[in-house]
Design an enzyme around this catalytic site. Structure first.
Site, PDB file in Angstrom:
ATOM      1  N   GLY A   1      11.534  19.726  -9.166  1.00 19.84           N
ATOM      2  CA  GLY A   1      11.091  20.891  -8.391  1.00 19.84           C
ATOM      3  C   GLY A   1      12.202  21.418  -7.506  1.00 19.84           C
ATOM      4  O   GLY A   1      12.408  22.641  -7.412  1.00 19.84           O
TER       5      GLY A   1
ATOM      6  N   ASP B   1      17.878   8.133   0.453  1.00 16.28           N
ATOM      7  CA  ASP B   1      17.452   6.779   0.082  1.00 16.28           C
ATOM      8  C   ASP B   1      16.369   6.324   1.056  1.00 16.28           C
ATOM      9  O   ASP B   1      16.452   6.625   2.246  1.00 16.28           O
ATOM     10  CB  ASP B   1      18.662   5.816   0.151  1.00 16.28           C
ATOM     11  CG  ASP B   1      18.498   4.616  -0.764  1.00 16.28           C
ATOM     12  OD1 ASP B   1      17.521   3.862  -0.568  1.00 16.28           O
ATOM     13  OD2 ASP B   1      19.330   4.438  -1.673  1.00 16.28           O
TER      14      ASP B   1
ATOM     15  N   TYR C   1       8.392  -0.119 -14.881  1.00 24.02           N
ATOM     16  CA  TYR C   1       9.718   0.520 -14.898  1.00 24.02           C
ATOM     17  C   TYR C   1       9.899   1.314 -16.182  1.00 24.02           C
ATOM     18  O   TYR C   1      10.250   2.501 -16.163  1.00 24.02           O
ATOM     19  CB  TYR C   1      10.779  -0.569 -14.785  1.00 24.02           C
ATOM     20  CG  TYR C   1      12.209  -0.083 -14.717  1.00 24.02           C
ATOM     21  CD1 TYR C   1      12.675   0.615 -13.603  1.00 24.02           C
ATOM     22  CD2 TYR C   1      13.114  -0.365 -15.741  1.00 24.02           C
ATOM     23  CE1 TYR C   1      13.999   1.023 -13.523  1.00 24.02           C
ATOM     24  CE2 TYR C   1      14.436   0.035 -15.660  1.00 24.02           C
ATOM     25  CZ  TYR C   1      14.876   0.726 -14.556  1.00 24.02           C
ATOM     26  OH  TYR C   1      16.199   1.124 -14.472  1.00 24.02           O
TER      27      TYR C   1
ATOM     28  N   LYS D   1       6.008   5.184  -8.949  1.00 21.45           N
ATOM     29  CA  LYS D   1       5.982   6.462  -8.238  1.00 21.45           C
ATOM     30  C   LYS D   1       7.346   7.146  -8.213  1.00 21.45           C
ATOM     31  O   LYS D   1       7.439   8.359  -8.413  1.00 21.45           O
ATOM     32  CB  LYS D   1       5.454   6.260  -6.807  1.00 21.45           C
ATOM     33  CG  LYS D   1       3.937   6.098  -6.783  1.00 21.45           C
ATOM     34  CD  LYS D   1       3.420   5.657  -5.433  1.00 21.45           C
ATOM     35  CE  LYS D   1       3.423   6.768  -4.423  1.00 21.45           C
ATOM     36  NZ  LYS D   1       2.806   6.323  -3.139  1.00 21.45           N
TER      37      LYS D   1
ATOM     38  N   ASP E   1      11.816   8.932   1.332  1.00 23.13           N
ATOM     39  CA  ASP E   1      11.255   8.457   0.066  1.00 23.13           C
ATOM     40  C   ASP E   1      11.009   9.684  -0.821  1.00 23.13           C
ATOM     41  O   ASP E   1      10.134  10.505  -0.513  1.00 23.13           O
ATOM     42  CB  ASP E   1       9.942   7.723   0.351  1.00 23.13           C
ATOM     43  CG  ASP E   1       9.273   7.214  -0.915  1.00 23.13           C
ATOM     44  OD1 ASP E   1       9.732   7.572  -2.018  1.00 23.13           O
ATOM     45  OD2 ASP E   1       8.290   6.462  -0.786  1.00 23.13           O
TER      46      ASP E   1
ATOM     47  N   ALA F   1      18.580   9.363 -14.135  1.00 22.58           N
ATOM     48  CA  ALA F   1      19.002   8.034 -14.592  1.00 22.58           C
ATOM     49  C   ALA F   1      17.887   7.421 -15.411  1.00 22.58           C
ATOM     50  O   ALA F   1      16.864   6.989 -14.874  1.00 22.58           O
ATOM     51  CB  ALA F   1      19.318   7.149 -13.386  1.00 22.58           C
TER      52      ALA F   1
ATOM     53  N   TYR G   1      10.728  20.299 -18.289  1.00 22.67           N
ATOM     54  CA  TYR G   1      11.337  21.282 -17.371  1.00 22.67           C
ATOM     55  C   TYR G   1      12.480  22.022 -18.063  1.00 22.67           C
ATOM     56  O   TYR G   1      12.713  23.205 -17.827  1.00 22.67           O
ATOM     57  CB  TYR G   1      11.846  20.598 -16.090  1.00 22.67           C
ATOM     58  CG  TYR G   1      10.829  20.624 -14.977  1.00 22.67           C
ATOM     59  CD1 TYR G   1       9.687  19.821 -15.025  1.00 22.67           C
ATOM     60  CD2 TYR G   1      10.981  21.465 -13.875  1.00 22.67           C
ATOM     61  CE1 TYR G   1       8.742  19.843 -14.016  1.00 22.67           C
ATOM     62  CE2 TYR G   1      10.045  21.499 -12.862  1.00 22.67           C
ATOM     63  CZ  TYR G   1       8.928  20.694 -12.936  1.00 22.67           C
ATOM     64  OH  TYR G   1       7.989  20.729 -11.924  1.00 22.67           O
TER      65      TYR G   1
ATOM     66  N   THR H   1      24.718  -2.848 -16.195  1.00 21.43           N
ATOM     67  CA  THR H   1      25.948  -2.485 -15.487  1.00 21.43           C
ATOM     68  C   THR H   1      26.165  -3.464 -14.339  1.00 21.43           C
ATOM     69  O   THR H   1      25.208  -3.946 -13.748  1.00 21.43           O
ATOM     70  CB  THR H   1      25.831  -1.043 -14.955  1.00 21.43           C
ATOM     71  OG1 THR H   1      25.550  -0.186 -16.055  1.00 21.43           O
ATOM     72  CG2 THR H   1      27.113  -0.579 -14.281  1.00 21.43           C
TER      73      THR H   1
END
Ligand code: UDP
Length: 319
Positions: A103, A32, A146, A92, A57, A115, A160, A176
């Site tokens: 990756g 985080d 977003y 980002k 990050d 998510a 992928y 939630t």
């Protein structure tokens, strides 16, 4: 011991996932950058040898030593006021952050669950929302940073899966709530509870006729756990179909908290979805999952948690 990486591990959902995977006997590596996450949410885990935390990050290159069996990519600001404050980071982490974690999954031959969100449906023209609905999103509106990052996330995750044969899972999470939400995150439940506790009127945006469907966090975590362990690579809605208007929700919070305050009306933010309810047929069929916790019970637990949290904070402050 199986090893799981949880990005956004200090956040609301991420920290509950850390708890669940520890309880299931996993070694948990939480990552985080603490922009919207909070170490208080995982403080109780630091004493465990099977828990690690990286302050990083994930929009930047991610290095994780050792084997990894599963990845849950939950790093992202998730409330409308957060994406207004940090729009570029929001874009980002949903795009570059997802690419980095895919990756890592490919390099480690790990299964990854990302998510996603009901926001991929935008202000939906189909109700309730099924997974095969493509949505109604304004790419350049305030929520676009977003919504479009999450839509890109779904696209790159499927790519992928298709081109690299990666084991991928996509959960579309609906509203939630529960313990560890930030009181200042601007979302409707912490906003109303915070206002009730402080003796302020409850801020209803618009005329309050817009709807949402609120899922208690434990139910959501169970759905996510089952999806990760399933063999299903297409998106699955996980949320509680019990739909309510925001006005009715304010009344429920007034009753729950016993506040004497009333409702105060404010302008409706741009592109605020008018209605939202998950169609959970797919989750029922594929995961054998449906929510168990009623809103009455979930709100009671959450309100109690907020009261105790504020008492702890008050005691920690010098008088
Ligand atoms: N809302 C509100 N008052 C608030 C915060 C939110 O009436 O103080 C409304 C908001 O306009 C939206 C709904 O509650 O219609 C849910 O907002 P939230 O920010 O929790 O999440 P969203 O589902 O919109 O992403």
């Amino acid at each position: 011991m199986k090893r799981v990486v949880i990005t956004g591990g200090a956040g609301f959902l991420g920290s509950h996932l850390c708890d669940r995977f520890i309880a299931e006997g996993f070694h948990v590596i939480a990552i985080d950058n603490l922009i919207t996450g909070n170490l208080e949410n995982i403080e109780h885990l630091f004493k465990l040898p099977q828990f690690e935390f990286y302050h990083h990050d994930v929009s930047k290159y991610v290095h994780i030593p050792g084997p990894v069996d599963y990845i849950l990519h939950f790093a992202s600001p998730a409330s409308p006021i957060d994406y207004l404050k940090i729009p570029i980071q929001t874009l980002k982490v949903g795009s570059l952050g997802t690419h980095n974690m895919l990756g890592v999954a490919k390099a480690k031959k790990a299964r990854i669950l990302v998510a996603s969100t009901s926001e991929v449906y935008g202000d939906p023209l189909v109700h309730p929302q099924t997974e095969d609905y493509w949505g109604n999103v304004n790419p350049i509106g305030p929520r676009g940073v977003y919504d479009e990052a999450k839509r890109f996330q779904e696209a790159i995750t499927m790519a992928y899966h298709t081109y690299h044969g990666l084991e991928t899972r996509i959960v579309r999470i609906f509203n939630t709530y529960g313990p560890r939400m930030r009181l200042d995150d601007g979302r409707v439940l912490p906003a109303f509870i915070g206002q009730a506790i402080r003796g302020e009127d409850l801020s209803v945006f618009g005329d309050g006729s817009q709807t949402r469907s609120f899922c208690y966090v434990d139910d959501l975590v169970e759905g996510i756990y089952r999806l990760l362990m399933s063999d299903y690579a297409h998106p699955v809605n996980v949320g509680n179909p019990s739909e309510i208007t925001i006005s009715q929700f304010a009344e429920e919070i007034i009753k729950l908290t016993g506040t004497q305050q009333k409702v105060a009306y404010h302008p409706l933010p741009q592109d605020d979805p008018k209605q939202r309810q998950p169609d959970i047929t797919r989750a029922r069929q594929i995961l054998g999952w449906e929510p168990k916790v009623t809103r009455e019970e979930g709100l009671r637990i959450t309100y109690q948690w907020f009261k105790e949290y504020l008492e702890r904070k008050a005691q920690a402050q010098p008088a």
